[in-house]
Write a protein that holds these residues in place. Structure first.
Motif, PDB file in Angstrom:
ATOM      1  N   ARG A   1       0.839  -1.206   0.000  1.00  0.00           N
ATOM      2  CA  ARG A   1       0.000   0.000   0.000  1.00  0.00           C
ATOM      3  C   ARG A   1       0.872   1.253   0.000  1.00  0.00           C
ATOM      4  O   ARG A   1       0.565   2.238  -0.681  1.00  0.00           O
ATOM      5  N   LYS A   2       1.971   1.224   0.768  1.00  0.00           N
ATOM      6  CA  LYS A   2       2.908   2.359   0.780  1.00  0.00           C
ATOM      7  C   LYS A   2       3.450   2.615  -0.622  1.00  0.00           C
ATOM      8  O   LYS A   2       3.496   3.765  -1.090  1.00  0.00           O
ATOM      9  N   GLU A   3       3.851   1.551  -1.293  1.00  0.00           N
ATOM     10  CA  GLU A   3       4.415   1.688  -2.642  1.00  0.00           C
ATOM     11  C   GLU A   3       3.374   2.227  -3.615  1.00  0.00           C
ATOM     12  O   GLU A   3       3.688   3.058  -4.479  1.00  0.00           O
ATOM     13  N   ASP A   4       2.124   1.763  -3.464  1.00  0.00           N
ATOM     14  CA  ASP A   4       1.042   2.249  -4.336  1.00  0.00           C
ATOM     15  C   ASP A   4       0.789   3.735  -4.110  1.00  0.00           C
ATOM     16  O   ASP A   4       0.605   4.501  -5.063  1.00  0.00           O
TER      17      ASP A   4
ATOM     18  N   GLU B   1      10.514  14.360   1.890  1.00  0.00           N
ATOM     19  CA  GLU B   1       9.987  14.361   3.256  1.00  0.00           C
ATOM     20  C   GLU B   1       8.709  13.529   3.350  1.00  0.00           C
ATOM     21  O   GLU B   1       8.529  12.727   4.268  1.00  0.00           O
ATOM     22  N   LEU B   2       7.810  13.726   2.378  1.00  0.00           N
ATOM     23  CA  LEU B   2       6.547  12.986   2.365  1.00  0.00           C
ATOM     24  C   LEU B   2       6.808  11.491   2.161  1.00  0.00           C
ATOM     25  O   LEU B   2       6.200  10.648   2.825  1.00  0.00           O
ATOM     26  N   LYS B   3       7.713  11.173   1.259  1.00  0.00           N
ATOM     27  CA  LYS B   3       8.049   9.769   1.000  1.00  0.00           C
ATOM     28  C   LYS B   3       8.569   9.101   2.269  1.00  0.00           C
ATOM     29  O   LYS B   3       8.199   7.961   2.583  1.00  0.00           O
TER      30      LYS B   3
ATOM     31  N   ILE C   1       0.976   9.436  -5.750  1.00  0.00           N
ATOM     32  CA  ILE C   1       1.315  10.844  -5.463  1.00  0.00           C
ATOM     33  C   ILE C   1       2.374  11.341  -6.447  1.00  0.00           C
ATOM     34  O   ILE C   1       2.321  12.477  -6.934  1.00  0.00           O
ATOM     35  N   ASP C   2       3.322  10.456  -6.753  1.00  0.00           N
ATOM     36  CA  ASP C   2       4.404  10.823  -7.686  1.00  0.00           C
ATOM     37  C   ASP C   2       3.853  11.109  -9.078  1.00  0.00           C
ATOM     38  O   ASP C   2       4.325  12.012  -9.784  1.00  0.00           O
ATOM     39  N   GLU C   3       2.836  10.345  -9.487  1.00  0.00           N
ATOM     40  CA  GLU C   3       2.222  10.551 -10.803  1.00  0.00           C
ATOM     41  C   GLU C   3       1.579  11.931 -10.913  1.00  0.00           C
ATOM     42  O   GLU C   3       1.439  12.484 -12.000  1.00  0.00           O
ATOM     43  N   LYS C   4       1.205  12.474  -9.763  1.00  0.00           N
ATOM     44  CA  LYS C   4       0.616  13.824  -9.757  1.00  0.00           C
ATOM     45  C   LYS C   4       1.688  14.904  -9.627  1.00  0.00           C
ATOM     46  O   LYS C   4       1.367  16.097  -9.608  1.00  0.00           O
TER      47      LYS C   4
END
Length: 714
Positions: free
Chosen positions: A68-71, A85-87, A76-79
């Motif tokens: 779920r973390k990876e998803d 920091e968020l990662k 978020i990265d796609e946006k």
């Protein structure tokens, strides 16, 4: 296999990393939990079935959490909004709820007041409110249009965006959730038009207790009352305190207009968005903990019930009590075979007392009956009174016992029971089951769906899948710890043996039909696949065989080691179980011997124990059930009287004990020990034979309170 997850599991369960890694490797190779616990102790460091199951459960959760973390990181990265920091925050989240809080601001929103305001182009205005722009009203004029017709409307709509942004803040939610859990109260009230005829939920009609103190059984009771539309349930919290908290985080300037707008937004966010969501989360967490507690309690009780010692070499008369339809009788031989079925009518409305007595006495003489097993259902105590008088006139010594018949009706009406006894009626099958529960509780109880065996509390209010999984493990553990005779075991018993399933069992029965009696474990290598043979064979005994090792719990993979040990101490295979073997092997240094025979200390220890007691049944070490010959009534009781009883059920607030009355006596948790205990299971278990004292007698309600503490009688 993820090393970070292994480290986390090691810390969470307080075991070594190699134990986790080895266990996960064995599970991934198709090894079963009972097999790993019994025959791979050297790999796991003697982890038991529950620990192995927990490793599997936690690992699955952690793997799913990582996925779920990876998803979330990918989405978020796609946006184009992912920061280092968020990662890092996402990767450090230890719970799913924390993870979803971090993702909340980036989720595609359904239609909300905020999304509608954003469509009106008011998101920049919301940002100005957050910035505490002192000219906010002038700023709002810039957004007037055909759809935004006034400054007041513009600011109102912008505040919806502010409220949603506050709600999406993971840090705010984390603090508010923790604060509510720590200082909030769980409240329930009776609905105005609700009908609770038997006042089942009376104590929850006006109930209010701090969340952190609510007991698990109360959570489940409240949930059920809410589900049955009797109770309204809510969480009380200090709104003013939470408002002040958010104001301290968001209001930094002395600006009347924006301060007022932020206060309005904060209150709206708390009432409309944050608290309803957090209330659901807290109640879900409370329910999950309560379910785990209930399932754990049920599991302990079920294991203790399954492991009740069998009554060996006795002929039993099963007695299924009833009034109108008569009491069904089933004579069961010492080997568990049905010899005779009958019915008597000693109670109302027929009251055929003398005729019934004559029939029971005739059965005692004809079949040489040793024990009468009376089911504890309707008319149980009336039947006990009848039987206690009848056996006094018998020509031989006969005892009786009250048997917990929970689930017997489920079995009696099942397809399995129909196949086993196609010519019998449901009640007659129930009488057979009651008798067999005494002769061999484990073999009989495995025929019943575990959750239908009534030794839990609120088992019908927990997640069925979770309950079934845990209870199946309990039954599997019990069956494999005892082992089964491959020539006589039922399909139901074999179904719980490590590595076996319906297809394998069908092959086994086909083979038995061809050859008759199986005489060696080696034969089964032709029936089972290599993996099934490895997993199952140690739990399958061949009492009829010529090789004594096949009758023990020693796995064939260790036969060479077993023979080496015998040779070393000049013992013959026929010496196994004799006094000679006990004397010779009683003071062995397992560590030194393990090195000599090129094995591990755990395997060597198990082999030595099997040599000393080859046919050991773990159930024999437990208390045998109480057999009775006379009846006790509530009028016989006096405060302070010492009684002997059988623990029937252990629950969060105490234990129910069969002392021979119609209703079981209750020992409240406060009456179990002079010292503080967290749960009654620390003191008593289902099936325990205990000495207790009468604490209180309520003849009107026919209730008896018991105590284990002599100090309570002073």
């Amino acid at each position: 296999m993820n090393e970070n997850i292994i480290k986390e599991i090691s810390l969470e369960l307080n075991i070594k990393e190699y134990q986790v890694a080895n266990t996960l490797n064995l599970l991934s190779e198709g090894a079963t939990i009972p097999f790993i616990a019994r025959y791979r102790k050297e790999a796991t460091g003697t982890l038991d079935e529950n620990q192995i199951s927990k490793i599997n459960e936690v690992y699955t959760y952690q793997v799913n959490l990582l996925k779920r973390k990876e998803d979330i990181i990918r989405l978020i990265d796609e946006k184009g909004l992912l920061t280092d920091e968020l990662k890092n925050e996402i990767m450090c989240a230890s719970k799913l709820v924390e993870l979803e809080d971090l993702y909340r601001p980036f989720k595609e929103k359904k239609k909300t007041k905020a999304t509608e305001a954003i469509k009106l182009g008011l998101e920049p205005l919301a940002k100005e409110i957050f910035r505490e722009n002192k000219n906010i009203k002038e700023e709002a004029k810039k957004y007037l249009s055909d759809k935004v017709t006034s400054v007041e409307f513009a600011l109102e709509q912008a505040c919806y965006i502010v409220a949603e942004n506050i709600s999406d803040n993971a840090n705010f939610r984390k603090y508010i959730r923790a604060n509510t859990f720590k200082f909030g109260n769980l409240k329930s009230v009776k609905k105005k038009k609700a009908e609770d005829e038997n006042k089942v939920y009376e104590m929850y009609y006006d109930y209010n207790e701090p969340i952190k103190f609510v007991k698990s059984h109360r959570i489940l009771a409240i949930n059920r009352g809410e589900k049955e539309d009797i109770l309204n349930v809510s969480i009380e919290y200090n709104l003013e305190f939470l408002e002040n908290y958010l104001q301290s985080k968001l209001i930094h300037k002395d600006n009347v207009d924006t301060t007022n707008l932020l206060k309005i937004s904060i209150t709206d966010s708390l009432k409309r968005l944050i608290m309803p969501s957090i209330e659901r989360e807290i109640r879900a967490e409370l329910t999950e903990v309560a379910e785990d507690s209930a399932i754990n309690n049920f599991s302990k009780n079920l294991h203790n019930l399954l492991m009740q010692p069998p009554i060996k070499s006795k002929t039993v008369l099963g007695f299924d009590p009833a009034f109108r339809t008569g009491c069904k009788l089933a004579v069961i031989s010492k080997n568990g075979n049905l010899e005779h079925i009958d019915v008597i009518y000693p109670h109302e409305p027929k009251n055929e007392i003398e005729k019934s007595k004559a029939k029971v006495l005739d059965l005692i003489d004809k079949y040489n009956i040793d024990i009468i097993a009376i089911g504890n259902g309707t008319a149980s105590r009336e039947s006990e009174a009848f039987i206690s008088k009848v056996i006094k006139e018998a020509k031989k010594e006969v005892s009786y016992i009250i048997v917990n018949e929970a689930g017997a009706s489920v079995y009696s009406a099942s397809k399995l029971a129909q196949e086993e006894f196609p010519t019998l009626h449901v009640e007659e099958r129930s009488a057979v089951s009651i008798a067999r529960r005494l002769i061999d509780p484990l073999s009989e109880l495995v025929k019943i769906e575990p959750k239908s065996i009534g030794v839990g509390m609120y088992q019908h209010d927990v997640t069925p899948k979770k309950l079934d999984s845990e209870l199946n493990l309990v039954v599997s553990t019990a069956v494999n710890s005892v082992g089964v005779n491959v020539n006589t075991a039922s399909r139901e018993l074999l179904n719980y043996i490590s590595g076996m399933n319906k297809r394998v069992i069908d092959k086994l029965f086909d083979y038995k039909n061809k050859v008759g009696t199986i005489l060696t474990r080696k034969e089964l290598a032709k029936v089972f696949s290599e993996k099934v043979y490895e997993q199952a064979i140690g739990f399958l005994r061949i009492p009829e065989g010529s090789n004594i090792l096949d009758k023990t719990s020693i796995h064939p993979e260790s036969y060479n080691i077993a023979n080496c040990i015998l040779n070393k101490y000049n013992l013959d295979i026929n010496d196994i179980g004799t006094d000679k073997a006990k004397t010779t092997l009683n003071s062995i240094n397992y560590e030194e011997l393990a090195k000599e025979v090129n094995s591990d200390i755990y395997t060597v220890e198990d082999i030595i124990k099997a040599f000393i007691a080859p046919f050991r049944d773990p159930r024999d070490e437990l208390n045998a059930p109480i057999l009775k010959s006379d009846i006790l009534t509530i009028d016989d009781l006096k405060i302070g009287m010492e009684l002997e009883g059988t623990v029937r059920n252990v629950i969060d607030f105490g234990a129910f004990v069969d002392i021979g009355l119609k209703n079981d006596g209750l020992i409240h948790i406060s009456e179990m020990s002079e010292d503080f205990i967290k749960h009654p299971s620390e003191v008593v278990s289902v099936g325990d034979i205990i000495k207790c004292y009468v604490l209180d007698i309520n003849k009107e309600k026919k209730k008896v309170s018991l105590t284990l503490k002599k100090s309570s009688l002073k």
